[in-house]
Design an enzyme around this catalytic site. Structure first.
Site, PDB file in Angstrom:
ATOM      1  CB  ILE A 192      -0.976  -0.001   1.190  1.00 15.98           C
ATOM      2  CG1 ILE A 192      -1.799  -1.294   1.224  1.00 15.98           C
ATOM      3  CG2 ILE A 192      -1.910   1.200   1.096  1.00 15.98           C
ATOM      4  CD1 ILE A 192      -2.741  -1.410   2.414  1.00 15.98           C
ATOM      5  CB  ALA A 230       2.319  -2.249   9.812  1.00 15.36           C
ATOM      6  CG  ASP A 251     -11.291  -4.272   7.905  1.00 16.71           C
ATOM      7  OD1 ASP A 251     -10.184  -4.850   8.033  1.00 16.71           O
ATOM      8  OD2 ASP A 251     -12.095  -4.580   7.003  1.00 16.71           O
ATOM      9  CD  GLU A 252      -7.000  -8.352   9.642  1.00 11.80           C
ATOM     10  OE1 GLU A 252      -6.652  -9.167  10.524  1.00 11.80           O
ATOM     11  OE2 GLU A 252      -6.466  -8.305   8.520  1.00 11.80           O
ATOM     12  CE1 TYR A 266      -1.433  -5.915  10.819  1.00 14.65           C
ATOM     13  CE2 TYR A 266      -3.528  -6.996  10.378  1.00 14.65           C
ATOM     14  CZ  TYR A 266      -2.645  -5.949  10.153  1.00 14.65           C
ATOM     15  OH  TYR A 266      -2.985  -4.949   9.282  1.00 14.65           O
ATOM     16  CB  SER A 267      -6.181  -7.374  14.677  1.00 11.87           C
ATOM     17  OG  SER A 267      -6.424  -8.442  15.565  1.00 11.87           O
ATOM     18  CE  LYS A 280      -1.822  -1.173  11.476  1.00 11.61           C
ATOM     19  NZ  LYS A 280      -0.761  -0.276  10.925  1.00 11.61           N
ATOM     20  CG  ASN A 327      -8.995  -7.966   3.449  1.00 10.27           C
ATOM     21  OD1 ASN A 327      -9.306  -7.556   4.570  1.00 10.27           O
ATOM     22  ND2 ASN A 327      -8.529  -9.179   3.228  1.00 10.27           N
ATOM     23  CG  LEU A 378      -7.308 -14.880  -1.206  1.00 16.42           C
ATOM     24  CD1 LEU A 378      -7.146 -16.354  -0.884  1.00 16.42           C
ATOM     25  CD2 LEU A 378      -8.712 -14.394  -0.841  1.00 16.42           C
ATOM     26  NE  ARG A 406     -10.981 -11.545   5.977  1.00 15.28           N
ATOM     27  CZ  ARG A 406     -11.605 -12.361   6.810  1.00 15.28           C
ATOM     28  NH1 ARG A 406     -12.936 -12.351   6.867  1.00 15.28           N
ATOM     29  NH2 ARG A 406     -10.935 -13.189   7.586  1.00 15.28           N
TER      30      ARG A 406
END
Length: 339
Positions: free
Chosen positions: A12, A83, A126-127, A153-154, A157, A182, A193, A217
């Site tokens: 990203i 991250a 959003d996780e 992970y989430s 964050k 996602n 994925l 998702r």
């Protein structure tokens, strides 16, 4: 403006740098990236010679290095993409996620505190909200949805988000946070994925699908996300969180089958594997706030974005084949080793 983009050699962050230099060529963009396994300098090859672009190999946890960079560049804004982001890896080794995602964010904000008058934007996920039931399609994540994390992970964050807002309230730091669904599109590391399925399909390898593949998702084309972040940094209200969603909900298995059809392969390649621990069922974002305040809406329909993405991976096989082979790790040395 001079903008520091952390994690800019990632998926990203790299797309954001491409977008920013295209839309705001007068701005100076300084990319900070440690070049961990998911950082790929060749992602930045199209902008490497841009007169307003600089790359710095630097860990955001390196306080002295970050402070020295701020002293040199005197940035107007920081966008923190840096991250550790793969859930499976966080389950195996949570510590590195806490270090990069929380401590690294704190170091960046401490630099903002010291040098002052610097906008700080935290790119989140959003996780942090956990998941939604599959049988309640009427439910969506909003900015007021409680944090309810499922993985290291989430959690890391969410910790960074809370820390960012604490710096805003305690120190008056000009902070904004965005939480996205996602992302998909060009330059995504092929452990995720969509690029994994494309690469494996093209190589006639098994397509590993967790459980029954029914997890849903909300998919957001990466350039749409970049436009949202640019808007938030320039026009978003200080101290606010903005959800950025794609209005494109898809079950994992449906995406896999779509890719199979697009590449003319057989569904016999699908291999169902043991489900991920704590696997979230459904993510879905309501982006009403960013739409009403900043006028943003996702522009790319999934049907168009996925075809564009598949075409990019077909036309740029060298990029992901170097990753699969491990050769991409040598790119930095080729580019900078003798400088």
């Amino acid at each position: 403006m001079t903008i520091i983009v952390t994690g800019g050699a990632g998926f990203i962050g790299g797309n954001y740098i491409h977008y920013h230099l295209k839309e705001h060529p007068e701005d100076r963009v300084v990319c900070v990236d440690k070049l961990t396994y998911a950082g790929n300098l060749s992602t930045l090859k199209p902008v490497a010679d841009h007169p307003n672009f600089r790359f710095c190999k630097l860990d955001i946890c390196d306080r002295d290095g970050i402070f020295a960079l701020f002293e040199e560049e005197k940035p107007d804004a920081v966008i923190n993409f840096a991250a550790e982001s793969h859930v499976d890896r966080s389950i195996e080794d949570p510590g590195i996620f806490l270090q990069t995602n929380i401590i690294g964010t704190a170091v960046m904000m401490d630099a903002v505190r010291k040098f002052g008058n610097v906008r700080f934007h935290q790119v989140s996920t959003d996780e942090v909200y956990g998941d939604l039931p599959l049988d309640r399609p009427d439910l969506f994540f909003t900015e007021s949805t409680p944090i309810h994390t499922s993985s290291p992970y989430s959690s890391s964050k969410a910790g960074a988000d809370l820390l960012a807002m604490a710096y805003y309230r305690t120190y008056g730091l000009p902070v904004t946070v965005s939480r996205c669904s996602n992302n998909y599109g060009p330059y995504q590391f092929p452990e995720k994925l969509i690029p994994l399925m494309i690469a494996n399909c093209l190589n006639n390898k098994p397509l590993p699908v967790y459980g029954e593949g029914k997890n849903v998702r909300d998919w957001l084309y990466v350039e749409d996300h970049c436009k949202a972040i640019d808007l938030i940094v320039r026009k978003g209200r200080i101290g606010e969180t903005y959800n950025v969603g794609g209005h494109n909900e898809m079950a994992n298995i449906d995406i896999v089958k779509l890719i199979i059809r697009a590449l003319g392969k057989s569904e016999d390649l699908i291999t169902y594997v043991t489900d991920r621990k704590g696997h979230d069922l459904r993510y879905a974002i309501d982006p009403a706030k960013i739409h009403s305040e900043l006028g943003w809406l996702p522009e790319t329909k999934f049907a168009d974005g996925i075809q564009r993405t598949i075409r990019w991976y077909l036309e740029n096989r060298g990029w992901w084949e170097e990753i699969v082979s491990g050769e991409y790790r040598n790119y930095y040395e080729k580019m900078y080793g003798n400088r």
